[in-house]
Design a protein around this motif. Structure first.
Motif, PDB file in Angstrom:
ATOM      1  N   LYS A  98       0.820  -1.207   0.000  1.00 14.61           N
ATOM      2  CA  LYS A  98       0.000   0.000   0.000  1.00 14.61           C
ATOM      3  C   LYS A  98       0.857   1.262   0.000  1.00 14.61           C
ATOM      4  CE  LYS A  98      -4.058  -2.044   2.219  1.00 14.61           C
ATOM      5  NZ  LYS A  98      -4.934  -2.058   3.426  1.00 14.61           N
ATOM      6  N   TRP A 121      -5.876  -9.658  -2.306  1.00 12.91           N
ATOM      7  CA  TRP A 121      -6.916  -9.443  -3.316  1.00 12.91           C
ATOM      8  C   TRP A 121      -8.043  -8.583  -2.753  1.00 12.91           C
ATOM      9  CZ3 TRP A 121     -12.038 -11.086  -2.951  1.00 12.91           C
ATOM     10  CH2 TRP A 121     -12.823 -10.878  -4.101  1.00 12.91           C
ATOM     11  N   ARG A 122      -8.440  -8.861  -1.535  1.00 11.47           N
ATOM     12  CA  ARG A 122      -9.522  -8.100  -0.901  1.00 11.47           C
ATOM     13  C   ARG A 122      -9.145  -6.633  -0.733  1.00 11.47           C
ATOM     14  NH1 ARG A 122     -10.409  -9.342   5.254  1.00 11.47           N
ATOM     15  NH2 ARG A 122      -8.509  -8.062   5.228  1.00 11.47           N
ATOM     16  N   ASP A 123      -7.857  -6.371  -0.409  1.00 12.87           N
ATOM     17  CA  ASP A 123      -7.397  -4.996  -0.179  1.00 12.87           C
ATOM     18  C   ASP A 123      -6.931  -4.306  -1.453  1.00 12.87           C
ATOM     19  OD1 ASP A 123      -7.959  -5.646   2.400  1.00 12.87           O
ATOM     20  OD2 ASP A 123      -5.946  -5.304   3.195  1.00 12.87           O
ATOM     21  N   GLY A 124      -7.031  -4.996  -2.592  1.00 14.03           N
ATOM     22  CA  GLY A 124      -6.722  -4.371  -3.866  1.00 14.03           C
ATOM     23  C   GLY A 124      -5.246  -4.191  -4.169  1.00 14.03           C
ATOM     24  N   VAL A 125      -4.373  -4.985  -3.533  1.00 14.46           N
ATOM     25  CA  VAL A 125      -2.929  -4.864  -3.776  1.00 14.46           C
ATOM     26  C   VAL A 125      -2.335  -6.178  -4.285  1.00 14.46           C
ATOM     27  CG1 VAL A 125      -2.572  -2.981  -2.133  1.00 14.46           C
ATOM     28  CG2 VAL A 125      -2.445  -5.366  -1.338  1.00 14.46           C
ATOM     29  N   HIS A 126      -3.168  -7.049  -4.811  1.00 20.23           N
ATOM     30  CA  HIS A 126      -2.669  -8.366  -5.244  1.00 20.23           C
ATOM     31  C   HIS A 126      -1.682  -8.268  -6.398  1.00 20.23           C
ATOM     32  CE1 HIS A 126      -6.236  -7.447  -7.665  1.00 20.23           C
ATOM     33  NE2 HIS A 126      -5.745  -8.229  -8.601  1.00 20.23           N
ATOM     34  N   GLN A 127      -1.749  -7.178  -7.180  1.00 22.30           N
ATOM     35  CA  GLN A 127      -0.813  -7.019  -8.290  1.00 22.30           C
ATOM     36  C   GLN A 127       0.580  -6.614  -7.805  1.00 22.30           C
ATOM     37  OE1 GLN A 127      -2.695  -4.274 -11.003  1.00 22.30           O
ATOM     38  NE2 GLN A 127      -3.971  -5.881 -11.927  1.00 22.30           N
TER      39      GLN A 127
END
Length: 220
Positions: A98, A121-127
Motif C-alpha cells: 500500500k 486481493w480483498r485490499d486491492g494490492v494483489h498485483q
C-alpha cells in the motif's frame, strides 16, 4: 399360560436385539463423526504444528498494529523490492504494498499463504504482492533491498550470516521482536514487543568507507 410365557419370552429378546442394533448404528455414526472431525483438525493443524517440530521453530504470531507502523517508519525514504521472511497472514507485505513497494512474503504454512493471497486481493494490492510457500533456508534473498524478519532467538545467528552473505550493501534489514546478535542497529522504533531494529549493511560491511577511498593515480 405356559404358551403365553413362551411367546413373551421370545418377543423380549427380539425387542432387545432391535434396540441393541439401533444403539450399535448410533455408535458407528458417532465414531465416524468424531473420526472425521479429528482428521479435519489434523489437516488444519498440521501446517501449524510441523514448524514446531523442526530444529528452529518459527511459530505464527500476528504482527500488532504498532509493529506494522514501526516497520513502515523504518521503510520511509526507502525504495526497491521488499521481502517479509515468515510473512504469516501477510499483513506486513500488504501494508508495504500500500506504500508502493513490490512486496513478497515467504511462509511455510500453506493455509496462511492462501489466506494472505485472499487478503491482498480483498485490499486491492494483489498485483503488487506475491506469497510463496517455502522454507526460508532454501531461498536466496540476494535480489531484495528491504528485508523484514519476524524471527525467534534460536534462528537469528544463522539468519544473520545468511543475509550478510546474500544481500548487497544497499540492503536494509528490519528485525521485529528480537534483534540480531552481532549487528548493531542503525535505527530503532517502538518499545517492548513492538520494538523493531533496522540494520544497514553498508555500515556493517564498511561499504561507506570503501566508497570514500580514492586510489591516487601514479604519474608516468
Amino acid at each position: 399360560p405356559g404358551a403365553m410365557s413362551q411367546a413373551v419370552a421370545k418377543e423380549i429378546p427380539q425387542e432387545q436385539g432391535e434396540g441393541g442394533s439401533r444403539r450399535s448404528s448410533w455408535g458407528l455414526l458417532v465414531t465416524a463423526g468424531v473420526g472425521g472431525t479429528l482428521v479435519a483438525l489434523y489437516a488444519v493443524a498440521t501446517p501449524f504444528v510441523t514448524p514446531a517440530l523442526r530444529k528452529v521453530c518459527l511459530p505464527f504470531v500476528p504482527a500488532t498494529a504498532a509493529q506494522i507502523q514501526n516497520v513502515l517508519k523504518m521503510l520511509e525514504n526507502r525504495s526497491g523490492s521488499l521481502v517479509d521472511i515468515g510473512s504469516g497472514d501477510g499483513r506486513i507485505v500488504i501494508a508495504a504494498a500500500k506504500k508502493g513497494f513490490q512486496a513478497v512474503g515467504y511462509e511455510l504454512n500453506p493455509w496462511l499463504v492462501w489466506y494472505s493471497r485472499y487478503r491482498a486481493w480483498r485490499d486491492g494490492v494483489h498485483q503488487n504482492t506475491k506469497f510463496y510457500i517455502s522454507d526460508l533456508w532454501k531461498v536466496s534473498f540476494s535480489h531484495y533491498t528491504n528485508v523484514v524478519v519476524f524471527g525467534v532467538p534460536q534462528m537469528m545467528p544463522q539468519l544473520e550470516k545468511k543475509l550478510e552473505d546474500e544481500l548487497e550493501c544497499n540492503a536494509r534489514i528490519i528485525a521485529c521482536r528480537f534483534p540480531f546478535p552481532r549487528w548493531i542497529p542503525d535505527h530503532t522504533a517502538g518499545e517492548g514487543i513492538d520494538t523493531v531494529w533496522a540494520y544497514d549493511l553498508k555500515r556493517s560491511r564498511g561499504c561507506e568507507t570503501k566508497s570514500l577511498e580514492i586510489t591516487p593515480e601514479t604519474e608516468s
